[in-house]
Motif scaffolding. Structure first.
Motif, PDB file in Angstrom:
ATOM      1  N   ILE A 359      43.273  49.211  39.046  1.00  0.00           N
ATOM      2  CA  ILE A 359      43.006  47.848  39.984  1.00  0.00           C
ATOM      3  C   ILE A 359      42.369  47.385  39.413  1.00  0.00           C
ATOM      4  CG2 ILE A 359      42.141  47.072  42.160  1.00  0.00           C
ATOM      5  CD1 ILE A 359      43.504  50.537  42.376  1.00  0.00           C
ATOM      6  N   SER A 360      42.067  46.042  38.759  1.00  0.00           N
ATOM      7  CA  SER A 360      41.041  45.709  37.918  1.00  0.00           C
ATOM      8  C   SER A 360      40.371  44.779  39.507  1.00  0.00           C
ATOM      9  CB  SER A 360      41.181  44.217  37.083  1.00  0.00           C
ATOM     10  OG  SER A 360      42.482  44.380  36.725  1.00  0.00           O
ATOM     11  N   TYR A 361      38.767  44.975  38.923  1.00  0.00           N
ATOM     12  CA  TYR A 361      37.909  44.153  40.836  1.00  0.00           C
ATOM     13  C   TYR A 361      37.926  43.067  40.214  1.00  0.00           C
ATOM     14  CZ  TYR A 361      36.104  48.896  39.364  1.00  0.00           C
ATOM     15  OH  TYR A 361      35.489  50.283  39.372  1.00  0.00           O
ATOM     16  N   GLY A 362      38.113  42.385  41.729  1.00  0.00           N
ATOM     17  CA  GLY A 362      38.211  40.858  41.911  1.00  0.00           C
ATOM     18  C   GLY A 362      36.901  40.613  42.510  1.00  0.00           C
ATOM     19  N   LEU A 363      36.710  38.560  43.365  1.00  0.00           N
ATOM     20  CA  LEU A 363      35.718  38.734  43.687  1.00  0.00           C
ATOM     21  C   LEU A 363      36.064  39.139  45.305  1.00  0.00           C
ATOM     22  CD1 LEU A 363      36.594  34.810  43.039  1.00  0.00           C
ATOM     23  CD2 LEU A 363      34.909  36.448  41.515  1.00  0.00           C
ATOM     24  N   THR A 364      34.536  39.403  45.766  1.00  0.00           N
ATOM     25  CA  THR A 364      34.643  40.030  47.298  1.00  0.00           C
ATOM     26  C   THR A 364      35.768  39.729  47.812  1.00  0.00           C
ATOM     27  OG1 THR A 364      31.669  39.616  46.857  1.00  0.00           O
ATOM     28  CG2 THR A 364      32.780  40.856  48.861  1.00  0.00           C
ATOM     29  N   GLY A 365      36.377  38.497  48.414  1.00  0.00           N
ATOM     30  CA  GLY A 365      37.575  38.437  48.991  1.00  0.00           C
ATOM     31  C   GLY A 365      38.420  38.642  48.643  1.00  0.00           C
ATOM     32  N   GLU A 366      38.307  39.019  47.220  1.00  0.00           N
ATOM     33  CA  GLU A 366      40.026  39.836  47.023  1.00  0.00           C
ATOM     34  C   GLU A 366      39.899  40.909  47.118  1.00  0.00           C
ATOM     35  OE1 GLU A 366      40.818  36.525  43.471  1.00  0.00           O
ATOM     36  OE2 GLU A 366      39.447  37.739  42.798  1.00  0.00           O
ATOM     37  N   ASN A 367      39.265  41.841  46.676  1.00  0.00           N
ATOM     38  CA  ASN A 367      38.499  43.245  46.772  1.00  0.00           C
ATOM     39  C   ASN A 367      38.851  43.466  48.518  1.00  0.00           C
ATOM     40  OD1 ASN A 367      37.990  43.263  44.441  1.00  0.00           O
ATOM     41  ND2 ASN A 367      35.555  43.314  45.117  1.00  0.00           N
ATOM     42  N   GLU A 368      38.140  42.781  49.165  1.00  0.00           N
ATOM     43  CA  GLU A 368      38.386  42.937  51.056  1.00  0.00           C
ATOM     44  C   GLU A 368      40.145  42.969  51.490  1.00  0.00           C
ATOM     45  OE1 GLU A 368      34.155  41.622  51.929  1.00  0.00           O
ATOM     46  OE2 GLU A 368      35.791  40.450  53.022  1.00  0.00           O
ATOM     47  N   ILE A 369      40.648  41.542  50.535  1.00  0.00           N
ATOM     48  CA  ILE A 369      42.048  42.094  50.684  1.00  0.00           C
ATOM     49  C   ILE A 369      42.716  43.304  50.401  1.00  0.00           C
ATOM     50  CG2 ILE A 369      44.137  40.263  50.273  1.00  0.00           C
ATOM     51  CD1 ILE A 369      42.315  37.841  50.128  1.00  0.00           C
ATOM     52  N   PHE A 370      42.540  43.099  49.210  1.00  0.00           N
ATOM     53  CA  PHE A 370      42.852  44.463  48.607  1.00  0.00           C
ATOM     54  C   PHE A 370      42.725  45.798  49.518  1.00  0.00           C
ATOM     55  CE2 PHE A 370      42.399  48.242  45.952  1.00  0.00           C
ATOM     56  CZ  PHE A 370      43.811  48.841  45.398  1.00  0.00           C
ATOM     57  N   PHE A 371      42.275  45.982  50.195  1.00  0.00           N
ATOM     58  CA  PHE A 371      41.679  47.508  50.916  1.00  0.00           C
ATOM     59  C   PHE A 371      42.698  47.130  52.130  1.00  0.00           C
ATOM     60  CE2 PHE A 371      38.810  48.905  47.560  1.00  0.00           C
ATOM     61  CZ  PHE A 371      39.086  49.929  47.459  1.00  0.00           C
ATOM     62  N   ASN A 372      42.266  45.902  52.641  1.00  0.00           N
ATOM     63  CA  ASN A 372      42.552  45.419  54.004  1.00  0.00           C
ATOM     64  C   ASN A 372      44.419  45.547  53.820  1.00  0.00           C
ATOM     65  OD1 ASN A 372      40.283  45.377  55.005  1.00  0.00           O
ATOM     66  ND2 ASN A 372      40.507  42.956  54.818  1.00  0.00           N
ATOM     67  N   ALA A 373      45.590  45.710  52.735  1.00  0.00           N
ATOM     68  CA  ALA A 373      46.881  45.334  52.274  1.00  0.00           C
ATOM     69  C   ALA A 373      46.519  47.118  52.149  1.00  0.00           C
ATOM     70  CB  ALA A 373      46.966  44.309  51.416  1.00  0.00           C
ATOM     71  N   LEU A 374      46.150  47.505  51.264  1.00  0.00           N
ATOM     72  CA  LEU A 374      46.178  48.824  50.950  1.00  0.00           C
ATOM     73  C   LEU A 374      45.768  50.004  52.199  1.00  0.00           C
ATOM     74  CD1 LEU A 374      46.260  51.004  48.858  1.00  0.00           C
ATOM     75  CD2 LEU A 374      43.891  51.432  48.942  1.00  0.00           C
ATOM     76  N   LYS A 375      45.297  50.125  52.805  1.00  0.00           N
ATOM     77  CA  LYS A 375      45.565  50.737  54.077  1.00  0.00           C
ATOM     78  C   LYS A 375      47.125  50.312  55.538  1.00  0.00           C
ATOM     79  CE  LYS A 375      40.182  50.448  54.758  1.00  0.00           C
ATOM     80  NZ  LYS A 375      38.945  49.385  54.665  1.00  0.00           N
ATOM     81  N   GLU A 376      46.836  49.612  55.006  1.00  0.00           N
ATOM     82  CA  GLU A 376      48.582  49.308  55.735  1.00  0.00           C
ATOM     83  C   GLU A 376      49.224  49.849  55.234  1.00  0.00           C
ATOM     84  OE1 GLU A 376      48.973  45.663  56.956  1.00  0.00           O
ATOM     85  OE2 GLU A 376      46.912  45.620  57.140  1.00  0.00           O
TER      86      GLU A 376
END
Ligand SMILES: Cc1ncc(COP(=O)(O)O)c(C=O)c1O
Length: 378
Positions: A359-376
């Motif tokens: 995973i390439s780091y994104g902007l703060t909001g993008e990183n949060e979207i990634f983890f929210n989706a990953l958790k699901e």
């Protein structure tokens, strides 16, 4: 921006037709063009979260953009990329004839085998690594000895095993430091040990695309060159910390004889666009921007480590702007599930790490979207 391919062509042909009128209306086409009129999505959906190509989502420095715009307005002129060499040379404290500009550092990585394997020979490199130049060696029919990295040592290069693989036919010895995708960075003493051990006719290629993320004072291949090693080619890029991947500018630093050989096959005098010519000047004048990128990556790394830890996911990372998650046979289902949500990451199998996702780091909001989706999806 969400329009079909057909709409795209319709819109661009309308804008092309509009240009003569823009002239008579004295409207500056650079000002008139908005991104809504051009498809720059690269085929991705509008809401895609692009964490797959190690791009720097912070974007180029305002000065680089200013330089690019100045270049754009001079678009009728050829740029002589070689004229950037003194600036790069000053930045690194080397002489200008030790620098060669390329269309991204990939151009130099690809030319190294073309110039150095002309009369045959093999290449020694790592297994779990980025191989922009290795592909060319493969395509030339050369043997590429890919030595597995040291898993128990942060997936660093196994230098003793690599040196062991060097034989009379070896022409190129390549390492990537910091490495993509494992992040491991070779200490200077290790680089020096390699340079000392290699026969004079072996080109030691050091891909330093992510060197701008190393801590201050970390010695690199450029220092090796400054110490007088003459069989070393270091490649650097504006794609990463300077966030100019789409502008395509990189360079090599090496003894002028090596650069002369390489430039017989590419990196031509007009291979730098004038837009890039302006942008590079701006980027080099904005020291703060690369520092800001490094700070952002440090923050992201901390965040990703903490989040992964809380989910029980093992990680591999270093200073570069990406991280590996070890997910075993869950890699493909997670990759696909995220893709369905337009979250784009990479599969480690591209670098012989089938149990990992990168995973390439994104902007703060993008990183949060990634983890929210990953958790699901877990
Ligand atoms: C290690 C490494 N070298 C080179 C490149 C390509 O760099 P450039 O954009 O300068 O061609 C990449 C791109 O991801 C990379 O990971």
């Amino acid at each position: 921006m969400d329009f079909s391919r057909r709409q795209f062509f319709k819109k661009t042909s309308q804008s092309a037709m509009a240009i003569p009128f823009l002239g008579t209306l004295a409207v500056d086409p650079c000002e008139a063009a908005t991104s809504a009129e051009f498809d720059l999505s690269m085929g991705n959906p509008e809401d895609a979260v692009r964490l797959n190509f190690n791009e720097n989502a912070l974007g180029p420095s305002p000065l680089a953009i200013e330089g690019a715009m100045a270049g754009l307005k001079e678009g009728c002129r050829y740029a002589l990329g070689g004229m950037l060499r003194p600036l790069i040379a000053k930045h690194h404290g080397v002489d200008a004839d030790w620098v060669l500009m390329g269309t991204g550092s990939t151009e130099l990585q690809r030319l190294a085998p073309i110039s150095h394997l002309r009369d045959g020979g093999n290449v020694v490199s790592g297994f779990e690594t980025w191989g922009g130049g290795l592909v060319v060696a493969d395509n030339m029919g050369a043997e590429v000895k890919r030595i597995p990295l040291l898993k128990d040592n942060g997936y660093s290069f196994d230098i003793p095993a690599m040196l062991n693989a060097v034989d009379n036919d070896t022409k190129i010895f390549l390492i990537v430091t910091p490495n993509n995708p494992t992040g491991a960075a070779a200490p200077f003493e290790q680089l020096k040990a390699v340079a000392d051990a290699l026969p004079d006719d072996v080109l030691f290629v050091i891909d330093e695309a992510y060197a701008d993320y190393l801590p201050d004072g970390w010695k690199t291949g450029v220092d090796l060159i400054k110490e007088g090693y003459q069989n070393v080619l270091v490649t650097r890029t504006f794609s990463k910390a300077h966030a100019m991947a789409g502008l395509r500018s990189g360079y090599g630093i090496a003894h002028p004889d090596i650069l002369k050989e390489i430039s017989k096959f590419g990196c031509g005098p007009a291979s730098t666009s004038i837009v890039v010519f302006g942008a590079v000047q701006g980027a080099l004048n904005d020291k703060e921007h690369a520092i800001k990128s490094r700070q952002h990556v440090e923050n992201c790394r901390k965040y990703y480590e903490e989040q992964a830890n809380s989910l029980g996911i093992k990680t591999v990372s270093g200073v570069p702007p990406f991280i590996l998650f070890e997910l075993g046979d869950r890699c493909a289902p997670i990759f696909n599930a995220l893709r369905k949500r337009n979250i784009l990451i990479s599969q480690g199998k591209s670098w012989n790490l089938p149990n990992h996702l990168r995973i390439s780091y994104g902007l703060t909001g993008e990183n949060e979207i990634f983890f929210n989706a990953l958790k699901e999806t877990l």
